[in-house]
Design a protein around this motif. Sequence first.
Motif, PDB file in Angstrom:
ATOM      1  N   GLU A 162       0.840  -1.192   0.000  1.00 35.45           N
ATOM      2  CA  GLU A 162       0.000   0.000   0.000  1.00 35.45           C
ATOM      3  C   GLU A 162       0.876   1.243   0.000  1.00 35.45           C
ATOM      4  O   GLU A 162       2.011   1.218   0.483  1.00 35.45           O
ATOM      5  N   ASP A 163       0.346   2.329  -0.546  1.00 34.19           N
ATOM      6  CA  ASP A 163       1.097   3.588  -0.620  1.00 34.19           C
ATOM      7  C   ASP A 163       1.634   3.977   0.753  1.00 34.19           C
ATOM      8  O   ASP A 163       0.917   3.964   1.748  1.00 34.19           O
ATOM      9  N   LYS A 174       5.640  -7.251 -11.404  1.00 34.96           N
ATOM     10  CA  LYS A 174       6.963  -7.301 -12.029  1.00 34.96           C
ATOM     11  C   LYS A 174       7.367  -6.008 -12.730  1.00 34.96           C
ATOM     12  O   LYS A 174       8.564  -5.705 -12.815  1.00 34.96           O
ATOM     13  N   ASP A 175       6.402  -5.238 -13.206  1.00 38.32           N
ATOM     14  CA  ASP A 175       6.732  -3.999 -13.914  1.00 38.32           C
ATOM     15  C   ASP A 175       6.212  -2.759 -13.194  1.00 38.32           C
ATOM     16  O   ASP A 175       6.123  -1.685 -13.797  1.00 38.32           O
ATOM     17  N   ARG A 176       5.881  -2.880 -11.921  1.00 40.39           N
ATOM     18  CA  ARG A 176       5.261  -1.772 -11.203  1.00 40.39           C
ATOM     19  C   ARG A 176       6.213  -1.100 -10.221  1.00 40.39           C
ATOM     20  O   ARG A 176       7.265  -1.637  -9.871  1.00 40.39           O
ATOM     21  N   THR A 177       5.797   0.091  -9.788  1.00 42.23           N
ATOM     22  CA  THR A 177       6.521   0.818  -8.764  1.00 42.23           C
ATOM     23  C   THR A 177       5.600   1.054  -7.571  1.00 42.23           C
ATOM     24  O   THR A 177       4.373   1.035  -7.706  1.00 42.23           O
ATOM     25  N   LEU A 178       6.194   1.278  -6.415  1.00 42.56           N
ATOM     26  CA  LEU A 178       5.464   1.632  -5.205  1.00 42.56           C
ATOM     27  C   LEU A 178       6.273   2.687  -4.472  1.00 42.56           C
ATOM     28  O   LEU A 178       7.470   2.498  -4.230  1.00 42.56           O
ATOM     29  N   LEU A 210       9.496   3.569  -6.057  1.00 41.18           N
ATOM     30  CA  LEU A 210      10.537   2.552  -6.120  1.00 41.18           C
ATOM     31  C   LEU A 210      10.124   1.413  -7.044  1.00 41.18           C
ATOM     32  O   LEU A 210       8.966   0.978  -7.021  1.00 41.18           O
ATOM     33  N   ASN A 211      11.076   0.937  -7.850  1.00 38.06           N
ATOM     34  CA  ASN A 211      10.818  -0.256  -8.650  1.00 38.06           C
ATOM     35  C   ASN A 211      10.550  -1.414  -7.709  1.00 38.06           C
ATOM     36  O   ASN A 211      11.373  -1.722  -6.838  1.00 38.06           O
ATOM     37  N   TYR A 212       9.391  -2.051  -7.878  1.00 40.01           N
ATOM     38  CA  TYR A 212       8.920  -2.984  -6.852  1.00 40.01           C
ATOM     39  C   TYR A 212       9.891  -4.144  -6.619  1.00 40.01           C
ATOM     40  O   TYR A 212      10.214  -4.473  -5.474  1.00 40.01           O
ATOM     41  N   ILE A 213      10.353  -4.745  -7.700  1.00 36.33           N
ATOM     42  CA  ILE A 213      11.240  -5.899  -7.531  1.00 36.33           C
ATOM     43  C   ILE A 213      12.668  -5.470  -7.230  1.00 36.33           C
ATOM     44  O   ILE A 213      13.274  -5.916  -6.256  1.00 36.33           O
ATOM     45  N   ASN A 214      13.221  -4.579  -8.055  1.00 40.34           N
ATOM     46  CA  ASN A 214      14.638  -4.238  -7.931  1.00 40.34           C
ATOM     47  C   ASN A 214      14.986  -3.435  -6.682  1.00 40.34           C
ATOM     48  O   ASN A 214      16.091  -3.571  -6.134  1.00 40.34           O
ATOM     49  N   PRO A 228      16.390  -6.133  -2.336  1.00 42.97           N
ATOM     50  CA  PRO A 228      17.150  -5.754  -1.129  1.00 42.97           C
ATOM     51  C   PRO A 228      16.658  -6.471   0.131  1.00 42.97           C
ATOM     52  O   PRO A 228      17.460  -6.814   1.006  1.00 42.97           O
ATOM     53  N   ASP A 229      15.355  -6.719   0.223  1.00 37.51           N
ATOM     54  CA  ASP A 229      14.815  -7.401   1.396  1.00 37.51           C
ATOM     55  C   ASP A 229      15.190  -8.878   1.446  1.00 37.51           C
ATOM     56  O   ASP A 229      15.006  -9.537   2.479  1.00 37.51           O
TER      57      ASP A 229
END
Length: 243
Positions: free
Chosen positions: A147-148, A178-182, A185-189, A194-195
């Motif tokens: 969530e935001d 896979k192609d979204r941001t939150l 931030l790029n969600y996956i990269n 990092p997590d």
Amino acid sequence: MILFLTGNTFRDRTGCEDKSEMIPDNHLIDEMQKVFPDPCRALYFSDDPDDFEFNGFIANDTKDGFEYSGFQFESFICVDGRNASQAKELIRQANFIILGGGHTPSQNHFFREIGLADLLKDYDGVIWAISAGSMNCAETVYAAPEEDGEAVDPEYKRFLTGLGLTKTTILPHYNYWKDRTLDGLNYINEIILPDSIGRTFCYIADGSYILVKDGTEELRGEAYIVHNGKMKQLSANGDSVLL
């Protein structure tokens, strides 16, 4: 206990004539037909115990989806704040439990509040988990921000104690994220990778699932292993891999 860990149980319903059709990929419906109890006494556990109206809606929608796909129920009870105090007795009478989707930390809190992990220790029926429900089945839950504001909130807790029904830390909805941001931030990269330092996640695509039965955990369908900041494909649609 037999456990199905899924992302989405149903196809995308937007504009879909068969709006409640279960995803049949990777023999999901076939596997359920082998173990679905008859008669079936089902419980649906929500994520927000206080949102009674929505809980009733999504529980009924889920019930309709199973029935549309040929699975009938003798009883179907939604468990939330109205009857959570009766959870022990309800579980004792049930042979099919659905852990619904929603907000992972909220559901995790609800499950811990009612002591669900202990209540399930002697349960020997079928559990069907969806999205957040699948995530909360792990020993250690990775409550990935969704969530935001969560991705940049230093107080947001990303790792929680789960139900301990699987050793696999699962992430659902690879296709969606896979192609979204939150939060920019790029969600996956920039969030997931990092997590994963010092940890391992199994990132599944919708239509894929993990079947836990007879002491084994078997992945069916497209999935990715995320470990120490890297991600690689583990399997493709149609594949079967022991974890």
